[in-house]
Design a protein around this motif. Structure first.
Motif, mmCIF file in Angstrom:
data_model
loop_
_atom_site.group_PDB
_atom_site.id
_atom_site.type_symbol
_atom_site.label_atom_id
_atom_site.label_comp_id
_atom_site.label_asym_id
_atom_site.label_seq_id
_atom_site.Cartn_x
_atom_site.Cartn_y
_atom_site.Cartn_z
ATOM 1 N N GLY A 172 0.789 -1.228 0.000
ATOM 2 C CA GLY A 172 0.000 0.000 0.000
ATOM 3 C C GLY A 172 0.815 1.269 0.000
ATOM 4 N N THR A 173 2.148 1.154 0.116
ATOM 5 C CA THR A 173 2.994 2.344 0.104
ATOM 6 C C THR A 173 3.045 2.920 -1.301
ATOM 7 N N SER A 174 2.975 4.243 -1.395
ATOM 8 C CA SER A 174 2.978 4.914 -2.709
ATOM 9 C C SER A 174 4.120 5.903 -2.794
ATOM 10 N N TYR A 175 4.720 6.037 -3.988
ATOM 11 C CA TYR A 175 5.750 7.031 -4.268
ATOM 12 C C TYR A 175 5.344 7.814 -5.514
ATOM 13 N N LYS A 176 5.500 9.118 -5.483
ATOM 14 C CA LYS A 176 5.229 9.983 -6.634
ATOM 15 C C LYS A 176 6.475 10.770 -6.987
ATOM 16 N N GLY A 177 6.659 11.047 -8.256
ATOM 17 C CA GLY A 177 7.815 11.825 -8.676
ATOM 18 C C GLY A 177 7.781 12.110 -10.172
ATOM 19 N N TRP A 178 8.903 12.569 -10.684
ATOM 20 C CA TRP A 178 8.975 12.894 -12.115
ATOM 21 C C TRP A 178 10.305 12.428 -12.672
#
Length: 657
Positions: free
Chosen positions: A646-652
């Motif tokens: 369930g862990t989420s990571y956001k980036g570019w």
């Protein structure tokens, strides 16, 4: 101040009435005991020797009773009698008056001392035993009793249990004294203890039988044996008592002696010895003055002597009227032909009453020079008593009494111990005795283990793997194997301070890491390799930066024990995901795909990629580091990485073509 009259001179002056009834004859007495061994029968293996001394009125009982019945029970309340035995009289002797040629004769009776002795075998008990007897009846004419003719005499002694082998104290004088009316009498109730235990003296309550108090006449009680017009006080350390009475008569008192011993660092009561005594108060016609001790003698009531070294001090008394004086010096140290090297005026002692001693005479003044060279093993916490009585030669003889205390110690070593006092668990440390040189040394260690020889100037000690306190002690060994006093060196064994904080770091979070130890805020020193300490040096909490990709070593030590260090290795965490932010899909093998480090540690990771307008351009339920930007132009893209937990990571990231 006048002092007590000599017992063997003035027993003849007792006001004991001559009565035909032979049952009324008891003057006083006491019981003592000695532990022998454990060689008795299987069920009662512990053997004790019990001695009873009873003082009789010679006129009514010239030889004393031929037998005596005693009971022995446990000290536990309500316990039945363990042993009841009839003892045969061992000996008896009259205390014969000694008169000066010029003194008027007297027809008053004397006192007979009878001794009864037996050995009993007892079962083991935890609290000890009580030996007791009751005999009837007391002598007539005891002023402070209601009906002395019908009053029995009950005596007892508390006996230590067999796990504490012991001999009770024994009184150094007989149980009858005479003082003058309206004059302060000094009476010595001193006892000696063969085991060197501490003794404490107090007045007790005379018993009739079964622990029941005697019946006092009106106006008298245990604390006021001479009534409200009299005075009685006793020195708890020496047993020296002061008596004063405005009334003539014979007065009954009881003296209790309690015996204390140090066991495992705690002083415990071994038992109590009781003695019944009678104080005869009579009119004294002669107003002669009592002898006095010289000021220099009184200034040395406490004397210190070391084993193997000779100590000498003088005991001097003078008589204000220049009468002839007799000094008696008695002590367990004056053992005649025995092994103790003690003398008075060069004489080692001969029997004087229950003890050994030396008599010295002089005209107007008398001096006894006490000299001792203590042998090995005589040192003990309790002092040795030296009892000194000096009496003049008048018909109404007066005396001065003193108890001088000799404390025997081991010789001072002058040593100092060099070695760590604060150290880590499991450490081996060498300790050295600095100072005078001895032929050998005796080392003892508490809390650690000696490695190798323990008789040299240095010793190695291995301390345990657990924190705690201990000590190292040393004594010098003198000639004839005498030991000096003990020099101790306290030791604190400390566990290494436990570091709280992460042992791994993510490559993207390698700065501002926090570490701490439990303890005082300002008592620690930190060091690190592969990084730097950014704050908190010298305290119990620091922040550090780790050089990205390296494994750092963090150490901490208490400022008081810098060699006792704790080490923590801090390395990159292969569970952390690291997202690359550029793709150059040109086939050169570098940055050709969107790379997420450590992805293999997280299977079934979902990856979704969006363009800058929010349109989805790629999605997979189990990303395998395979997206190369196919079909996508150069520019900036955004990702959403979702782990199975369930862990989420956001980036570019940016595609550069």
């Amino acid at each position: 101040m006048r002092t007590a009259l000599r017992i063997w001179v003035l027993v003849c002056l007792l006001g004991l009435k001559l009565l035909p009834a032979v049952a009324n004859h008891l003057v006083g007495g006491e019981m003592t005991y000695k532990y022998l061994d454990s060689n008795g029968p299987v069920s009662t293996p512990f053997r004790y020797e019990i001695t009873t001394r009873i003082y009789y009125n010679t006129a009514t009982s010239p030889t004393g009773n031929p037998t005596l019945t005693i009971n022995v029970r446990t000290l536990e309340a309500g316990q039945a009698v363990l042993v009841r035995t009839v003892i045969q009289r061992n000996s008896y002797a009259e205390i014969t008056p000694i008169r000066l040629p010029s003194c008027a004769p007297t027809n008053a009776p004397g006192v007979t001392l009878a001794v009864y002795q037996t050995t009993v075998s007892l079962p083991g008990v935890p609290l000890g035993y009580l030996a007791e007897f009751s005999l009837g009846n007391r002598n007539a004419g005891i002023t402070n009793l209601r009906d002395p003719l019908n009053e029995r005499m009950g005596l007892s002694v508390e006996m230590a249990p067999p796990m504490l082998p012991n001999s009770s104290p024994a009184f150094s004088s007989d149980a009858l004294v005479v003082i003058c009316r309206a004059d302060t009498g000094l009476v010595l109730n001193n006892a000696y203890d063969a085991d060197g235990d501490r003794l404490s003296y107090s007045f007790g309550t005379p018993y009739s039988q079964g622990g029941t108090s005697v019946s006092y006449a009106p106006g008298y009680n245990p604390t006021q044996p001479f009534g409200n017009r009299g005075y009685a006080a006793i020195d708890a350390r020496s047993g020296l008592a002061k008596y004063w009475s405005a009334e003539l008569g014979t007065f009954l008192l009881a003296i209790d002696v309690r015996e204390y011993r140090m066991v495992n660092g705690r002083e415990i009561l071994l038992g109590r010895l009781r003695r019944d005594i009678q104080i005869v108060v009579r009119e004294c016609a002669d107003n002669n003055l009592a002898p006095v001790f010289a000021p220099a003698t009184l200034a040395r009531r406490e004397v210190l002597a070391a084993e193997g070294q000779t100590a000498t001090f003088e005991l001097t008394a003078t008589d204000p009227e220049a009468r002839r004086l007799t000094m008696e010096v008695t002590s367990v140290l004056l053992d005649g032909p025995g092994p103790i090297q003690a003398t008075v005026n060069g004489r080692p002692g001969s029997p004087i009453g229950p003890l050994m001693g030396v008599r010295v005479r002089g005209q107007g003044s008398v001096t006894g020079t006490f000299q001792i060279t203590p042998s090995c093993g005589m040192a003990r916490p309790a002092p040795y008593d030296i009892i000194v009585t000096v009496a003049d030669s008048a018909c109404e003889s007066k005396m001065v009494v003193g108890v001088f205390r000799l404390r025997i110690v081991r010789p001072a070593s002058g040593l100092r111990i060099r070695g760590d006092s604060v150290l880590c668990v499991g450490t081996a440390v060498t300790y050295t005795a600095n100072g005078p040189t001895f032929g050998a040394y005796s080392w003892t260690v508490r809390g650690g283990q000696v490695q190798g020889d323990a008789t040299g100037r240095s010793v190695q000690v291995l301390w345990p793997p657990a924190a705690g306190k201990g000590s190292v002690a040393v004594r010098g060994v003198l000639e004839a194997s005498c030991l000096t006093d003990t020099v101790a060196h306290p030791v604190e064994v400390q566990a290494e301070p436990a570091i709280s904080g992460p042992a791994a770091y993510c490559l993207a979070a390698n700065t501002g890491l926090s570490y701490s130890v439990a303890g005082p805020a300002g008592a620690y020193q930190w060091s690190i390799s592969g990084g730097s300490i950014t704050s908190g040096q010298g305290t119990n909490s620091v922040q550090v930066d780790i050089t990205k990709g390296l494994t750092a070593t963090l150490q901490v030590a208490r400022a008081a024990s810098p060699t006792c260090r704790t080490t923590l290795s801090i390395g990159p965490d292969d569970r952390c995901l690291a997202f690359y932010n550029v793709i150059t899909p040109n086939g050169d093998g570098q940055n050709d795909v969107f790379q997420i480090d450590n992805l293999a540690r997280h299977p079934n990771t979902k990856l979704t990629i969006f363009n800058r307008w929010g349109r989805r351009v790629y999605q997979t339920e189990d990303y395998q580091n395979a997206y190369s930007g196919d079909g996508s132009s150069s520019g900036v893209y955004y990702y959403l990485c979702q782990l199975q937990d369930g862990t989420s990571y956001k980036g570019w990231f940016e595609i550069i073509r």
